[in-house]
Design a protein around this motif. Structure first.
Motif, PDB file in Angstrom:
ATOM      1  N   LEU A 205       0.828  -1.208   0.000  1.00  0.00           N
ATOM      2  CA  LEU A 205       0.000   0.000   0.000  1.00  0.00           C
ATOM      3  C   LEU A 205       0.861   1.257   0.000  1.00  0.00           C
ATOM      4  O   LEU A 205       0.541   2.248  -0.680  1.00  0.00           O
ATOM      5  CB  LEU A 205      -0.928  -0.006   1.212  1.00  0.00           C
ATOM      6  CG  LEU A 205      -2.037  -1.074   1.223  1.00  0.00           C
ATOM      7  CD1 LEU A 205      -2.785  -1.049   2.554  1.00  0.00           C
ATOM      8  CD2 LEU A 205      -2.998  -0.857   0.072  1.00  0.00           C
ATOM      9  N   ILE A 206       1.956   1.238   0.770  1.00  0.00           N
ATOM     10  CA  ILE A 206       2.854   2.402   0.789  1.00  0.00           C
ATOM     11  C   ILE A 206       3.477   2.616  -0.584  1.00  0.00           C
ATOM     12  O   ILE A 206       3.591   3.762  -1.060  1.00  0.00           O
ATOM     13  CB  ILE A 206       3.943   2.204   1.866  1.00  0.00           C
ATOM     14  CG1 ILE A 206       3.306   2.242   3.264  1.00  0.00           C
ATOM     15  CG2 ILE A 206       5.016   3.280   1.754  1.00  0.00           C
ATOM     16  CD1 ILE A 206       4.273   1.951   4.385  1.00  0.00           C
ATOM     17  N   ASP A 207       3.846   1.529  -1.267  1.00  0.00           N
ATOM     18  CA  ASP A 207       4.394   1.652  -2.626  1.00  0.00           C
ATOM     19  C   ASP A 207       3.364   2.262  -3.578  1.00  0.00           C
ATOM     20  O   ASP A 207       3.710   3.088  -4.436  1.00  0.00           O
ATOM     21  CB  ASP A 207       4.841   0.285  -3.139  1.00  0.00           C
ATOM     22  CG  ASP A 207       6.102  -0.224  -2.431  1.00  0.00           C
ATOM     23  OD1 ASP A 207       6.819   0.614  -1.869  1.00  0.00           O
ATOM     24  OD2 ASP A 207       6.339  -1.452  -2.442  1.00  0.00           O
ATOM     25  N   ASP A 208       2.098   1.862  -3.421  1.00  0.00           N
ATOM     26  CA  ASP A 208       1.043   2.437  -4.268  1.00  0.00           C
ATOM     27  C   ASP A 208       0.893   3.934  -4.017  1.00  0.00           C
ATOM     28  O   ASP A 208       0.696   4.727  -4.955  1.00  0.00           O
ATOM     29  CB  ASP A 208      -0.284   1.717  -4.010  1.00  0.00           C
ATOM     30  CG  ASP A 208      -0.275   0.278  -4.514  1.00  0.00           C
ATOM     31  OD1 ASP A 208       0.577  -0.037  -5.377  1.00  0.00           O
ATOM     32  OD2 ASP A 208      -1.108  -0.524  -4.044  1.00  0.00           O
ATOM     33  N   VAL A 209       0.981   4.341  -2.734  1.00  0.00           N
ATOM     34  CA  VAL A 209       0.865   5.768  -2.409  1.00  0.00           C
ATOM     35  C   VAL A 209       2.041   6.538  -2.988  1.00  0.00           C
ATOM     36  O   VAL A 209       1.868   7.630  -3.566  1.00  0.00           O
ATOM     37  CB  VAL A 209       0.787   5.960  -0.880  1.00  0.00           C
ATOM     38  CG1 VAL A 209       0.852   7.437  -0.524  1.00  0.00           C
ATOM     39  CG2 VAL A 209      -0.502   5.358  -0.337  1.00  0.00           C
ATOM     40  N   TYR A 210       3.257   5.979  -2.857  1.00  0.00           N
ATOM     41  CA  TYR A 210       4.445   6.626  -3.435  1.00  0.00           C
ATOM     42  C   TYR A 210       4.272   6.805  -4.938  1.00  0.00           C
ATOM     43  O   TYR A 210       4.564   7.876  -5.500  1.00  0.00           O
ATOM     44  CB  TYR A 210       5.691   5.788  -3.149  1.00  0.00           C
ATOM     45  CG  TYR A 210       6.408   6.165  -1.883  1.00  0.00           C
ATOM     46  CD1 TYR A 210       6.931   7.446  -1.708  1.00  0.00           C
ATOM     47  CD2 TYR A 210       6.586   5.241  -0.859  1.00  0.00           C
ATOM     48  CE1 TYR A 210       7.591   7.794  -0.547  1.00  0.00           C
ATOM     49  CE2 TYR A 210       7.248   5.579   0.305  1.00  0.00           C
ATOM     50  CZ  TYR A 210       7.742   6.858   0.460  1.00  0.00           C
ATOM     51  OH  TYR A 210       8.393   7.204   1.613  1.00  0.00           O
ATOM     52  N   LYS A 211       3.800   5.763  -5.611  1.00  0.00           N
ATOM     53  CA  LYS A 211       3.641   5.833  -7.066  1.00  0.00           C
ATOM     54  C   LYS A 211       2.603   6.880  -7.450  1.00  0.00           C
ATOM     55  O   LYS A 211       2.791   7.644  -8.406  1.00  0.00           O
ATOM     56  CB  LYS A 211       3.223   4.460  -7.613  1.00  0.00           C
ATOM     57  CG  LYS A 211       3.113   4.396  -9.130  1.00  0.00           C
ATOM     58  CD  LYS A 211       2.746   2.991  -9.585  1.00  0.00           C
ATOM     59  CE  LYS A 211       2.690   2.912 -11.114  1.00  0.00           C
ATOM     60  NZ  LYS A 211       1.746   3.870 -11.695  1.00  0.00           N
ATOM     61  N   TYR A 212       1.484   6.946  -6.696  1.00  0.00           N
ATOM     62  CA  TYR A 212       0.444   7.923  -7.009  1.00  0.00           C
ATOM     63  C   TYR A 212       0.976   9.345  -6.828  1.00  0.00           C
ATOM     64  O   TYR A 212       0.752  10.216  -7.680  1.00  0.00           O
ATOM     65  CB  TYR A 212      -0.768   7.689  -6.113  1.00  0.00           C
ATOM     66  CG  TYR A 212      -1.810   8.783  -6.227  1.00  0.00           C
ATOM     67  CD1 TYR A 212      -2.670   8.838  -7.325  1.00  0.00           C
ATOM     68  CD2 TYR A 212      -1.918   9.773  -5.242  1.00  0.00           C
ATOM     69  CE1 TYR A 212      -3.613   9.856  -7.438  1.00  0.00           C
ATOM     70  CE2 TYR A 212      -2.855  10.785  -5.354  1.00  0.00           C
ATOM     71  CZ  TYR A 212      -3.701  10.817  -6.456  1.00  0.00           C
ATOM     72  OH  TYR A 212      -4.627  11.813  -6.569  1.00  0.00           O
ATOM     73  N   VAL A 213       1.687   9.588  -5.709  1.00  0.00           N
ATOM     74  CA  VAL A 213       2.222  10.933  -5.455  1.00  0.00           C
ATOM     75  C   VAL A 213       3.228  11.312  -6.539  1.00  0.00           C
ATOM     76  O   VAL A 213       3.219  12.448  -7.050  1.00  0.00           O
ATOM     77  CB  VAL A 213       2.852  10.995  -4.057  1.00  0.00           C
ATOM     78  CG1 VAL A 213       3.565  12.339  -3.850  1.00  0.00           C
ATOM     79  CG2 VAL A 213       1.785  10.802  -2.983  1.00  0.00           C
ATOM     80  N   ASP A 214       4.110  10.388  -6.908  1.00  0.00           N
ATOM     81  CA  ASP A 214       5.086  10.679  -7.963  1.00  0.00           C
ATOM     82  C   ASP A 214       4.397  10.982  -9.291  1.00  0.00           C
ATOM     83  O   ASP A 214       4.807  11.894 -10.030  1.00  0.00           O
ATOM     84  CB  ASP A 214       6.046   9.499  -8.137  1.00  0.00           C
ATOM     85  CG  ASP A 214       7.008   9.371  -6.958  1.00  0.00           C
ATOM     86  OD1 ASP A 214       7.177  10.368  -6.236  1.00  0.00           O
ATOM     87  OD2 ASP A 214       7.576   8.278  -6.764  1.00  0.00           O
ATOM     88  N   ASP A 215       3.343  10.226  -9.609  1.00  0.00           N
ATOM     89  CA  ASP A 215       2.619  10.461 -10.865  1.00  0.00           C
ATOM     90  C   ASP A 215       1.954  11.829 -10.866  1.00  0.00           C
ATOM     91  O   ASP A 215       1.917  12.516 -11.902  1.00  0.00           O
ATOM     92  CB  ASP A 215       1.567   9.366 -11.080  1.00  0.00           C
ATOM     93  CG  ASP A 215       2.194   8.017 -11.416  1.00  0.00           C
ATOM     94  OD1 ASP A 215       3.374   8.002 -11.802  1.00  0.00           O
ATOM     95  OD2 ASP A 215       1.494   6.988 -11.290  1.00  0.00           O
ATOM     96  N   GLY A 219       2.989  14.979 -13.284  1.00  0.00           N
ATOM     97  CA  GLY A 219       1.942  15.324 -14.242  1.00  0.00           C
ATOM     98  C   GLY A 219       1.384  14.147 -15.002  1.00  0.00           C
ATOM     99  O   GLY A 219       0.631  14.319 -15.964  1.00  0.00           O
ATOM    100  N   ARG A 220       1.698  12.921 -14.574  1.00  0.00           N
ATOM    101  CA  ARG A 220       1.180  11.738 -15.260  1.00  0.00           C
ATOM    102  C   ARG A 220      -0.219  11.354 -14.786  1.00  0.00           C
ATOM    103  O   ARG A 220      -0.886  10.545 -15.428  1.00  0.00           O
ATOM    104  CB  ARG A 220       2.138  10.563 -15.050  1.00  0.00           C
ATOM    105  CG  ARG A 220       3.505  10.733 -15.726  1.00  0.00           C
ATOM    106  CD  ARG A 220       4.303   9.435 -15.660  1.00  0.00           C
ATOM    107  NE  ARG A 220       4.613   9.062 -14.300  1.00  0.00           N
ATOM    108  CZ  ARG A 220       5.743   9.408 -13.660  1.00  0.00           C
ATOM    109  NH1 ARG A 220       6.646  10.150 -14.300  1.00  0.00           N
ATOM    110  NH2 ARG A 220       5.970   9.026 -12.425  1.00  0.00           N
ATOM    111  N   ALA A 221      -0.659  11.893 -13.664  1.00  0.00           N
ATOM    112  CA  ALA A 221      -1.987  11.599 -13.135  1.00  0.00           C
ATOM    113  C   ALA A 221      -2.627  12.892 -12.656  1.00  0.00           C
ATOM    114  O   ALA A 221      -1.946  13.823 -12.206  1.00  0.00           O
ATOM    115  CB  ALA A 221      -1.910  10.593 -11.987  1.00  0.00           C
TER     116      ALA A 221
END
Length: 284
Positions: A205-215, A219-221
């Motif tokens: 879950l932490i990896d998913d949050v990191y990926k979302y914040v980075d995106d 500007g990818r999300a």
């Protein structure tokens, strides 16, 4: 002179705002009822207890099985048993009332007859189905309400319409449900294995949050204010601990878990010895 009266074939819909949420205890009870069913019974049916929330959501919190005999064209329920069980449950928790009924498997021809009986017990009952045979690989859980098909003033049939269903559980219940949900379970995990699985899920879950914040930053999300506030509140709720303090906290918790396992093992050994000594004393 011709008459202007017409016979209209129409559906009488139930309220569209109806939704349900079910607690895991109900699902476990239904699975247990199915395992303990009589040999000749193809499915298990029973009563759902709970309450209707102010927003119209049906909150299903408890259940009990009702003996029945079912054939292709008729269904016989043990109504006296049903009323006795309801009276016993309401002595313990008077706030729980009948909100519907459940069955294992799927909706069948006899379901309309059973639903008609519960419609006399409560207005607009919910029908909960649990696929205990895992036809789709998982335990499919669905909720339905009944729609009436009428010809003028004459009711012809009933149609079951699926409604939104929310399975509500806390983290400990979620872990147990995830273990029992697969079709094949070799053994129940130990406390340490359960803790390891929880940590792996937390890291994912932490990896998913990191990926979302980075995106979002790159500007990818597209940013979402609700998700941002939720992440901010979650991070703010975490205590500020140094790595050394966190390691000590985890080690102390792990030692407590090991101590509990050791004490429970000693208790089981004592009970086993006491039982054998008691049996030997009775024989002598």
């Amino acid at each position: 002179m011709g008459s202007n009266e017409q016979t209209v074939l129409q559906f009488v819909p139930s309220p569209t705002s109806v939704s349900a949420r079910v607690h895991p205890l109900v699902i476990f009870n239904i699975c247990d009822f199915y395992v303990r069913r009589p040999d000749q019974a193809e499915r298990v049916i029973g009563t759902l207890l709970g309450s209707v929330l102010p927003d119209g959501t049906v909150d299903i919190r408890n259940s009990y099985a009702v003996p029945h005999n079912e054939s292709s064209d008729q269904v016989a329920l043990d109504i006296d048993y049903h009323h006795n069980m309801l009276s016993s449950h309401q002595k313990v928790n008077p706030k729980e009332v009948i909100v519907g009924w459940f069955s294992t498997g799927s909706v069948t021809g006899g379901s309309a007859l059973i639903h008609d009986f519960y419609s006399r017990e409560v207005s607009n009952p919910v029908h909960l189905t649990v696929d205990t045979e895992f036809r789709s690989g998982n335990a499919a859980i669905k909720a339905f309400v009944s729609l009436s098909l009428s010809l003028g003033d004459l009711q012809l049939a009933a149609q079951f319409q699926e409604i939104p269903l929310d399975l509500r559980m806390v983290e400990a219940e979620q872990i147990g449900f995830d273990v029992l949900k697969p079709t094949n379970v070799d053994k129940l995990p130990s406390d340490l294995e359960g803790m390891e699985a929880s940590m792996e899920r937390l890291l994912a879950l932490i990896d998913d949050v990191y990926k979302y914040v980075d995106d979002v930053v790159e500007g990818r999300a597209a940013p979402d204010n609700k998700i941002g506030r939720f992440i901010s509140n979650t991070v703010a709720s975490l205590p500020k601990l140094s790595p050394q303090a966190f390691d000590k906290l985890m080690n102390d918790s792990l030692q407590d878990q090991l101590l509990l396992l050791y004490l429970s093992s000693i208790t089981r050994t004592q009970l086993s010895l006491a039982e054998k000594l008691n049996t030997a004393a009775q024989i002598l």
